[in-house]
Design an enzyme around this catalytic site. Structure first.
Site, PDB file in Angstrom:
ATOM      1  N   GLY A  73     -20.414 -69.684 115.217  1.00 26.84           N
ATOM      2  CA  GLY A  73     -20.978 -69.895 116.431  1.00 26.84           C
ATOM      3  C   GLY A  73     -22.531 -69.621 114.890  1.00 26.84           C
ATOM      4  O   GLY A  73     -21.645 -68.530 113.982  1.00 26.84           O
ATOM      5  N   CYS A  74     -23.537 -69.884 115.664  1.00 26.53           N
ATOM      6  CA  CYS A  74     -25.041 -69.280 114.237  1.00 26.53           C
ATOM      7  C   CYS A  74     -24.599 -67.632 114.107  1.00 26.53           C
ATOM      8  O   CYS A  74     -24.964 -67.048 113.614  1.00 26.53           O
ATOM      9  CB  CYS A  74     -26.024 -70.150 114.921  1.00 26.53           C
ATOM     10  SG  CYS A  74     -26.770 -69.845 116.986  1.00 26.53           S
ATOM     11  N   TYR A  75     -25.445 -67.465 115.730  1.00 30.50           N
ATOM     12  CA  TYR A  75     -25.214 -66.034 115.480  1.00 30.50           C
ATOM     13  C   TYR A  75     -23.984 -65.393 114.373  1.00 30.50           C
ATOM     14  O   TYR A  75     -24.485 -63.866 113.597  1.00 30.50           O
ATOM     15  CB  TYR A  75     -25.314 -65.153 116.917  1.00 30.50           C
ATOM     16  CG  TYR A  75     -26.447 -65.079 117.388  1.00 30.50           C
ATOM     17  CD1 TYR A  75     -28.091 -63.873 117.486  1.00 30.50           C
ATOM     18  CD2 TYR A  75     -27.159 -65.320 119.002  1.00 30.50           C
ATOM     19  CE1 TYR A  75     -29.028 -64.143 116.996  1.00 30.50           C
ATOM     20  CE2 TYR A  75     -27.705 -64.864 118.898  1.00 30.50           C
ATOM     21  CZ  TYR A  75     -29.597 -64.878 118.423  1.00 30.50           C
ATOM     22  OH  TYR A  75     -30.649 -64.736 118.716  1.00 30.50           O
TER      23      TYR A  75
END
EC number: 1.2.1.38
Length: 333
Positions: free
Chosen positions: A135-137
């Site tokens: 995921g990005c976060y």
């Protein structure tokens, strides 16, 4: 006649990440894009929605069986969470040699899938054909925490702010520009999916509080890290610089990075390294573009490695600090 070595298709190509993937793959010397699937854009020329693409492909509506029947060398699933399984099952049954890269969260906790955060996990890649993109976060958190992971005295506390592109293209409060104007929107303040993802990958509990901001793209991740023993700021900076010395997409800088300096770039900036009194607490700030290093760029890194290519093929990176002046933290030691 195409001189491409590998054929590739994208499922879920209408979204922001799908568009970023098309842009990157258009410039890839060893990839031939053979299909892009989108129900909303069915029949429309890809070039009409992505000016970097100059071929004749049109968006198609492809169910899982139709995707598998294409027998592409690579399929990238850029679908919302909860939609990957039918495509994976169809490809497993019809074309098991196909390399699948899943950008959703559906396979990130599956031990049968390689978790592809190259800067932290490339040493565990052994030729797997099923790759889960982080995921990005989760990417920002892990890169910000990892160099100090074994020296922490407690759970990292991470405050995250993302542009509204992270909420995708399906209308919701989190991408409603009217609601976001002059606003910062907190959500999922405990047990966020990326909190669980990072905790599982690092093997320690992590606390994460995400927010959506009015800007379009880019993540700022502020990590509050308590240390087992005092460390100097210089020592911590050396730890980070050493850990990522051979990672061209990781930029260690002195001041806190600004999110407007990372938009549309393929790198991660990590900086600030602000010490609290006593030197047993440090605050680290990481920024990245959620559509690129947080999604499409990372997928391309994983694709390149899986195909035996240089990991950075077709990734136009400039791993150096921005030229615009950034303010030094008044609390830095």
């Amino acid at each position: 006649m195409s001189t491409a070595t590998f054929t590739l298709g994208i499922v879920g190509a209408r979204g922001y990440t799908g568009a970023a993937l098309i842009t990157l793959l258009t410039a890839h010397p060893a990839i031939e894009l053979i299909f892009v699937s989108s129900r909303e854009y069915h029949g429309q020329p890809v070039a009409a929605h992505n000016p970097t693409y100059r071929g004749d492909l049109r968006f198609e509506t492809l169910d899982p069986a139709a995707v598998a029947a294409k027998r592409a060398d690579v399929v990238i699933l850029a679908l919302p969470n909860g939609n990957a399984a039918p495509y994976v099952h169809a490809i497993d049954a019809t074309a098991p040699p196909t390399l699948i890269i899943d950008l959703s969260a559906d396979t990130r906790f599956d031990p049968d899938w390689y978790y592809g955060l190259p800067e932290l996990t490339r040493h565990t890649y052994t030729g797997q054909k099923r790759i889960s993109n982080p995921g990005c976060y989760a990417t920002a958190m892990q890169l910000a925490i990892a160099p100090l992971r074994d020296q922490l005295a407690g759970p990292p506390q991470c405050f995250g702010v993302s542009g509204y592109s992270g909420a995708g293209t399906t209308p919701s409060d989190k991408n409603n520009q009217a609601l976001l104007r002059d606003n910062l929107m907190p959500y999922a303040l405990t047990d966020h999916l990326h909190e669980r993802e990072v905790s599982a990958q690092l093997g320690i509990p992590v606390e994460f509080m995400p927010h959506v901001a009015p800007h379009f793209r880019g993540i700022t991740l502020t990590a509050n890290l308590w240390l087992q023993r005092p460390l100097t700021r210089e020592h911590i900076k050396i730890l980070y610089a050493t850990r990522y010395a051979n990672d061209p997409l990781i930029d260690i800088i002195d001041p806190p990075p600004w999110v407007n300096q990372i938009a549309a770039r393929h790198t991660v900036q990590i900086g600030a390294f602000t010490m609290a009194l006593g030197n047993k607490r440090v605050v680290v700030v990481a920024t990245l573009d959620n559509l690129l290093k947080g999604a499409a760029t990372q997928a391309l890194q994983n694709l390149n490695r899986a195909l035996g290519l240089d990991e950075l093929t077709a990734i136009p990176y400039h791993p150096k600090p921005p030229t615009s002046p950034l303010p030094s933290s008044p609390l830095a030691s």
